[in-house]
Structures are given as structure tokens and as C-alpha cells.
Write an enzyme that holds these catalytic residues in place. Structure first.
Site, PDB file in Angstrom:
ATOM      1  N   TRP A 160       0.844  -1.203   0.000  1.00  0.00           N
ATOM      2  CA  TRP A 160       0.000   0.000   0.000  1.00  0.00           C
ATOM      3  C   TRP A 160       0.881   1.255   0.000  1.00  0.00           C
ATOM      4  CZ3 TRP A 160      -0.365   4.164   3.311  1.00  0.00           C
ATOM      5  CH2 TRP A 160      -1.444   5.006   3.125  1.00  0.00           C
ATOM      6  N   HIS A 161       2.012   1.170   0.726  1.00  0.00           N
ATOM      7  CA  HIS A 161       2.864   2.349   0.835  1.00  0.00           C
ATOM      8  C   HIS A 161       3.530   2.703  -0.478  1.00  0.00           C
ATOM      9  CE1 HIS A 161       2.348   1.856   5.157  1.00  0.00           C
ATOM     10  NE2 HIS A 161       2.720   3.109   5.235  1.00  0.00           N
ATOM     11  N   GLY A 162       3.860   1.731  -1.264  1.00  0.00           N
ATOM     12  CA  GLY A 162       4.503   2.064  -2.524  1.00  0.00           C
ATOM     13  C   GLY A 162       4.651   0.842  -3.403  1.00  0.00           C
TER      14      GLY A 162
END
Lengths: 479, 322
Positions: free
Chosen positions: A333-335
Site C-alpha cells: 500500500w505504501h509504494g
């Protein structure tokens, strides 16, 4: 629009004047004006992105109404919620993960170079990870039995409310919608709290995070920072350790700073947003870390991913597999990058080990074990940040090798841009955590009176105006 | 340190607390109708010229001679020292050098705005051999709206900071390195240094006649890589009938750029004017100060004016005059 920019200063004054004009918040006109301003705030960077947020909003508004309409038909309800999730995740997937997917696919399958370049070049609309999760959670909540709102204005306000639009906190509909038409007159105590939070947020962002960011990454496209030196092969351990210590402080202050500004702004406008950070570097276990770091994301993942997968009601083995899966997805989700997945995997492994070995039982009983596990957890958290910050595994590998060599030649701090300033401002992080520790322990000295709060805020304000770094973008904007 | 810095800021004359003046206390006025903010650590001139904000391209359109290059050309080719020489032959000059500049942006500007100078004088310190800088690449990706916000936002932020720090001391300016702040004249391209004027350390090195073997090998590789960019630039100048005069401004550091330039000239037969002087002064040995720029121009400009092709240009200029 970036909170740490001049244009936001002007925008903020406009918002403040409108709030003073509409002293009783909650009217439809007031909400409509805030929606309009929120869309201007969002479209400031790239006006076309407004259509994306509108698309996501329209899909979930009507999906929720349709679910309510077909309440008696479980199959239809399930189909509608599936369509909503696919649409939201499709949007997120297309803009965020296409490049990553193509990059990995092109290593095994030859792709037309023009197509591959075009797909890799898709630009990530700012804040899409946050508002799609928020929008999706509303539809899922309605599917689970909550009442949908029948006002499109309320729903778009919930999605687009500018303080939390681009980097959270991720707000749940049932915590926000009821606030919209609640009449909230301007109260001095609320405004003071709002300004206090904003000042603290700007201090964390502009003074701590930006000064550290300058030292770590340089000031502009052509300059370099400590991180760049630290990832050079055979670089001195001193620089590697500076990088390892500085980045966790930067990302905490950057993100917690944003959240504080967002919460402060919401207070001024008559709304309340949830807290997102609670002294994460005090966490004595991995589980506690995720109760203190990006709290609204971890609770989102718990409620919409971990629990539907079975939660704690299934076998221990399955539970551990699910914990790991959730953390891997949390990392992703973060990257869109393997380094983020490894970051999630490190935390997932920590959580799995903690559960499987029943460490909580030991640490509850023995102070030495508690302290020992605290050190292990924090060391692993620092270690994991290396992958989070690195663009490639090789970069992380070189940094770790340099740090592990443990040679500490003398380096002249003044030779590295802004390192001196970074090493001054980083003390704000342990001080904040010490304050939280004393507060949690019920200690008297850090339960400030209003006067003490005013003095501290005044000091932070002057420090911010005097010692601000170069106002870079918030790190979480890119997620 | 904080107390000392604050005290110094409020009482700038006290001998015990003598700290460096910050860019906010330089006493220079705001950029006016004749100047624009070129640099605040990051170069805004790229943005200004690409989009012609403040009509910065107008003077380049009218100029007969464009002075091009990187930051050493910004410091070295100062209009107050080259224009008196150009006045003798009736030409108007304009300094269109950029911090970190290469030939890429000038080439784009000449094509995009259809500039027709009679001559370009280039500080060929790898100028013709390099590809796009990071700033140029960033501009390529940015929308006009984004570039507008970046440029005018940075300029407005500078004005706000200047006013803010009349009230609140800029303590951060006393830690670590300072940022360059430069205005440029819209009419001549002359730099006006708010902070970053050279402090006058000796530029002691002069290049020897031959590069050593390692530099030669490196130059061979660089020339092979940069052949296309160099040829493209020169071809466009030829197509437009623009006379190219190359020189290399002295630098205290790596002289590879000088040897590369000489090799390139040997290969393509362009005019090269050598102008390197002993005892020039500059910041950290580079970025020469005003006095050194004056000496450089007094050495370089007569050599350029003496070139037969430049004399021919001057003749043409006089012929076309009413």
C-alpha cells in the site's frame, strides 16, 4: 496543495475568514463552500485529478444506496460491494501499480518498448491511496449493515474534506458523517487546541522533518545528502549510522506533523479527526508499534482485511499466515516497489514471531524481558526503515554493509549540507517521546496547564518561523 | 549559539557577536520591473526562460551577441564589462548563461523563440557535450500551470521571507551551508548577487598544455558520448547563420572541460579564443569576482573583436544601420 507552502497560507486565511463568517458550522452553505474549497485544494497540483476523486465518490455513493435498496437480497448486495471494491482497487491499481507490474513483467516477457515506457510513466494522483480506502470502507460498512447517507453533498464532503484528503488520517464514515450538520459554534478552547496542534504540526514538519530531509537528501535535484554518501560502496559507517538514525526521525515528524496540522485545521472548522500517531518509538512490541504508528491505516487493515480473513477465530497457523499477508499488503500500500514489500515483510515477521513465541506473556512478567524486547523491536523498526527509504535492494545492501563495518573515521559535520541543523532538531523526537512516556506513566511535569501550553506553542511558533527547513513535499504524498 | 545568533541579529554592529550577514539582511530591494529572481539554491531561470515569465526572453530576442554557459559564465561574462567593448562595433550583448547550464536549454530557446543573434560566445566547459540537466528534465515533465506555481510561488516566498526576517531572526541561516540568492537583469542578463557574490579566493591553477593520459582517455569516452549533442547544437547555429565563438572560463578544479573543449574544436574547426589569466580571484577558486570578470573581459573581448568574422559582422551591422 501542500500545507507547507505559501499558497496554503493564503488558502488558510480564506478558510478562516469563511469560518468566522459562518460562526455556526453545519449549514448546507458552509458545507458546500468547504467542498468547493476542498476540490480547489486537491486540484491545485493537477486539476484533472478532481475527476478521479469525483468518480470514486459517485461510485461509492450510489453503490451504498443500491446496497440499502437491495438489503433483502444478499447476492445482489454482495455483487454491488464487489463492484465498488473492484472499481476502487482498479483505480488504485491502475495508477499506483501498473508501472511496477510492467517493470516486473518486462523482466520475463519482452514488451513493446514504447508501451512499456508509457505504462511505467503513469503518474500517481496525490492522495489516491487514502481516499479510495476511505470511500471503499464506507460501502463495506453499509454492506455490513450501517445506514448510508442520502445526501451526496455530505458524502463528497466526507471524502474530500481537505485537511485529511491527501495524507490521512483515514476517517471512517460513522465517525465523520454525524459531525457534518452538528452545529458547532466557535469556542475559544477548541480554537486554541486547533492552533496548538497546527503549530506543533508545522514545527515537526518544517523544522524537524525538512531540516533532516535537507541533510539526508539534499535541497534540490542537483544536490546530494547524507543518504547518497551513505549508500556509496565502502562509505564510512559514521554516515551510514547518521542515515539510519535520521530517516526514522524524518518520516515520523513528516507524517505526524501532517496529521497534527490536519487535526488542528479540522478543529478550527468544527470537526474532529482521529489521532494517527502516539509516540511510536516507545512501542515495546510489534503489535504495540502498529497501535502507535499510522493508527488509522492499521485499524483499517484490521477491520477490512484481517478480520474478514478470519481474525483471531481461526487456527493459529492460519492466523499467522493472515498476519503476514496483511503486513505484506500494508507494505505494498505504501509504494509500488519490492523494498516496500520487504518493509512490510519485516514487520510481518516480527508480529508472527511475537505471536508464535508468546512473547507478550514473558514481557508482561519480567521487566528485563520487556526492556530487552523493546530494544529488539526498535532495532528491527530502524532496520526496516532502511528498506522503506531505499529505492533498490542494492542501495539498502550497501548501507547495511557500511553500517555493519563499524569503522568510524572522524567526519567534519560542517562538510555535509545542513547536517549540523539536523543534529540539533532531531532532539525534538526523543523529547516528544519522553513527554508521552511521562504522560502515560501519569507523571506530573508533562501535564501542562493552559499557560504552559501557550508558552510551549509560542516557543514552537518562533522556532518554526526562525529555523524552518526547505519546505519539501510531505513524504506520504507519494503514497 | 542560538542566543549569540539572536543577539547578533538584533545588534549587528557589536564586535563580539560578529556573525555573517544572511541573505535576508543584504539590504537589496525586491526584484523590480527590471530584474527577476534567478536563483534561490535552485535555479528559477530555467523555468522563467522556458515560459517567458516576466518577458525575460525579450532582451535575448533583441541581442546581437548571446553569452552562454554554466554558472562560471554567469559570474565571468558580466554585461557591465563586455558591453563597452561591444558598443565599439555597435552590437548589443545579453548574458543567457544558466546555473548548471548546458547547451540543451539554449538550443531549445533559440529554436522555440526563433532567436537570431549574430554571434554566440560560449563558455565551452563541457557545454556542448552534456545532455539535459535534472532541472531541464523536471521542466519537461511539468505542466505550464505547475511551472507557473513553482516560479511565482518561489518568488513570492522570497518576498515573504525577507519581510518575516525583519521581525524574526533567521537562525537556520547560521547553521550549515547558505543558499545562493541571485537576481538577474531582464535587460542584460547581468547577475545581481543578494547572497553568493564571490569572496575572492585565488583561482591559482592554469591548465598545462597537455592533459595527462588518464584525462585523455576519459575525454575520448566523453567525446564519443557527447558527439551527437555537440553536432546538433553547431548544426542549428550554422543553419541560422550564427557565428560560434568558443572559450573556456578558468576553474580551480577539474580542467577536463578545458581539454575536452580544445579537442572538440580541433575536430570541428570552430573558433576558439583562449583567455586564461593568472591571479584571478573567485569563490572557492571558481565563480570569479567582479574585478576578475573585468580583467577577463579586457583580455577576451579584444581578441574576439579582432576576429575577421566578427569584424565582418560589425561591418554588416554598420551597413544595416540607418
Amino acid at each position: 496543495m501542500n500545507f507547507a507552502s505559501l499558497e496554503f497560507g493564503v488558502f488558510f486565511l480564506v478558510v478562516l475568514v469563511i469560518r468566522l463568517f459562518y460562526r455556526q458550522s453545519g449549514s448546507r452553505v458552509f458545507v458546500s463552500i468547504l467542498v468547493l474549497l476542498s476540490l480547489v485544494f486537491y486540484g491545485w497540483e493537477e486539476p484533472s485529478y478532481v475527476f478521479l476523486i469525483l468518480l470514486s465518490t459517485v461510485i461509492d455513493f450510489f453503490a451504498a444506496l443500491a446496497i440499502e435498496k437491495y438489503r433483502s437480497s444478499p447476492r445482489t448486495r454482495r455483487a454491488i460491494v464487489t463492484i465498488s471494491c473492484v472499481a476502487n482497487l482498479g483505480l488504485l491499481g491502475f495508477f499506483k501499480y501498473t508501472g511496477f507490474f510492467v517493470q516486473n513483467l518486462s523482466t520475463v516477457l519482452p514488451l513493446e518498448p514504447g508501451i512499456a515506457t508509457a505504462l511505467r510513466g503513469i503518474v500517481l494522483p496525490i492522495g489516491i491511496s487514502f481516499y479510495t480506502f476511505q470511500s471503499m470502507s464506507y460501502t463495506i460498512d453499509v454492506y455490513r449493515g450501517e445506514k448510508p447517507t442520502r445526501s451526496f453533498l455530505d458524502f463528497i464532503f466526507y471524502i474530500s474534506f481537505f485537511p485529511q484528503l491527501v495524507a490521512g488520517p483515514i476517517v471512517r464514515a460513522h465517525n465523520f458523517l454525524y459531525q457534518i450538520h452538528r452545529v458547532r459554534s466557535i469556542r475559544l478552547v477548541v480554537w486554541l487546541e486547533g492552533f496548538r496542534l497546527m503549530i506543533l504540526g508545522f514545527f515537526l514538519k518544517l523544522v524537524v522533518a525538512d531540516n533532516i530531509g535537507y541533510a539526508l537528501s539534499g535541497i534540490n535535484l542537483q544536490s546530494v545528502g547524507i543518504w547518497d554518501y551513505a549508500v556509496q560502496p565502502d562509505g564510512p559507517s559514521t554516515l551510514a549510522w547518521y542515515a539510519i538514525i535520521l530517516f526514522p526521525a524524518q518520516i515520523f515528524c513528516d507524517f505526524a506533523g501532517y496529521t497534527n496540522i490536519a487535526r488542528g485545521l479540522a478543529y478550527l472548522l468544527g470537526f474532529r479527526l482521529p489521532i494517527n500517531f502516539n509516540a511510536p518509538y516507545l512501542a515495546g512490541s510489534f503489535s504495540e508499534f502498529w497501535h502507535r504508528w499510522h493508527i488509522t491505516l492499521s485499524t483499517w487493515l484490521r477491520d477490512y482485511l484481517y478480520i474478514p480473513l478470519g481474525g483471531n477465530r481461526i487456527s493459529k497457523g492460519r492466523t499467522l499466515v493472515n498476519v503476514m499477508a496483511v503486513m505484506l499488503l500494508g507494505g505494498l500500500w505504501h509504494g509500488a516497489g519490492w523494498t516496500f514489500i520487504v518493509w512490510g515483510a519485516i514487520h510481518g515477521t516480527g508480529l508472527v514471531v511475537e505471536r508464535a513465541a508468546g512473547i507478550a506473556r514473558v514481557t508482561e512478567r519480567w521487566l528485563a524481558a520487556r526492556l530487552g524486547w523493546f530494544l529488539v523491536v526498535q532495532a528491527v523498526v530502524l532496520f526496516a526503515w532502511i528498506f522503506f527509504r531505499s529505492s533498490r535492494f542494492a542501495e539498502a545492501g550497501v548501507l547495511i554493509t557500511n553500517a555493519a563495518r563499524l569503522d568510524f573515521p572522524h567526519i567534519e559535520i560542517a562538510d555535509y549540507p545542513n547536517l549540523q541543523a539536523a543534529l540539533i532538531v532531531i532532539w525534538a523526537v526523543p523529547l516528544l517521546h519522553l513527554r508521552a512516556l511521562l504522560r502515560e506513566a501519569g507523571g506530573r511535569p508533562f501535564r501542562e496547564t493552559r499557560i504552559e501550553q501557550a508558552i510551549v506553542s509560542g516557543f514552537l511558533l518562533i522556532a518554526t518561523l526562525s529555523f524552518y527547513g526547505e519546505g519539501g513535499e510531505f513524504i506520504y504524498f507519494q503514497f | 549559539m542560538t542566543v549569540l545568533a539572536t543577539a547578533r541579529w538584533y545588534d549587528r554592529t557589536h564586535p563580539l557577536l560578529r556573525l555573517e550577514r544572511t541573505e535576508y539582511q543584504a539590504g537589496l530591494p525586491d526584484p523590480s520591473a527590471d530584474t527577476y529572481l534567478d536563483s534561490r539554491g535552485t535555479s528559477l531561470a530555467y523555468n522563467a526562460f522556458t515560459h517567458d515569465w516576466n518577458h525575460v526572453v525579450d532582451a535575448a530576442r533583441k541581442a546581437d551577441v548571446l553569452f552562454l554557459g554554466n554558472s562560471r559564465a554567469v559570474y565571468g561574462f558580466r554585461p557591465q564589462y563586455f558591453q563597452p567593448w561591444l558598443d565599439r562595433i555597435g552590437l548589443r550583448g545579453f548574458n543567457m548563461a544558466f546555473f548548471g547550464g548546458t547547451g540543451q536549454l539554449p538550443l531549445w530557446l533559440i529554436r522555440h523563440y526563433d532567436l537570431h543573434p549574430k554571434m554566440v560566445v560560449i563558455n565551452d566547459d563541457r557545454f556542448l557535450l552534456l545532455g539535459k540537466t535534472e532541472w531541464e528534465q523536471a521542466l519537461d515533465k511539468e505542466s505550464t500551470w505547475g511551472a507557473f506555481k513553482d516560479y511565482y510561488g518561489s518568488a513570492a516566498a522570497w518576498l515573504v521571507q525577507k519581510r518575516l526576517h525583519r521581525i524574526v531572526p533567521p537562525l537556520r541561516a547560521y547553521t550549515g551551508r547558505r543558499r545562493l540568492v541571485v537576481y538577474r537583469s531582464i535587460g542584460t542578463g547581468a547577475p545581481i548577487f543578494v547572497f553568493g557574490e564571490s569572496e575572492g579566493k585565488p583561482m591559482t591553477r592554469l591548465p598545462s598544455a597537455q592533459a595527462d593520459q588518464a584525462v585523455k582517455a576519459w575525454i575520448d569516452q566523453a567525446l564519443a558520448r557527447g558527439r551527437r549533442t555537440s553536432a546538433e547544437f553547431l548544426r542549428e547555429m550554422d543553419r541560422r547563420g550564427i557565428l560560434v565563438v568558443l572559450t573556456v572560463i578558468q576553474d580551480n578544479g577539474d580542467f577536463a572541460g578545458y581539454y575536452m573543449s580544445r579537442r572538440l574544436n580541433e575536430r570541428n574547426g570552430r573558433i576558439y579564443v583562449h583567455a586564461m589569466l593568472p591571479n584571478l580571484m573567485g569563490q572557492a577558486g571558481s565563480h570569479m569576482d567582479a574585478e576578475s570578470s573585468k580583467r577577463l573581459m579586457e583580455d577576451l573581448m579584444p581578441k574576439i573583436l579582432a576576429l575577421p568574422r566578427v569584424q565582418a559582422l560589425a561591418g554588416k551591422q554598420q551597413e544595416t544601420r540607418p
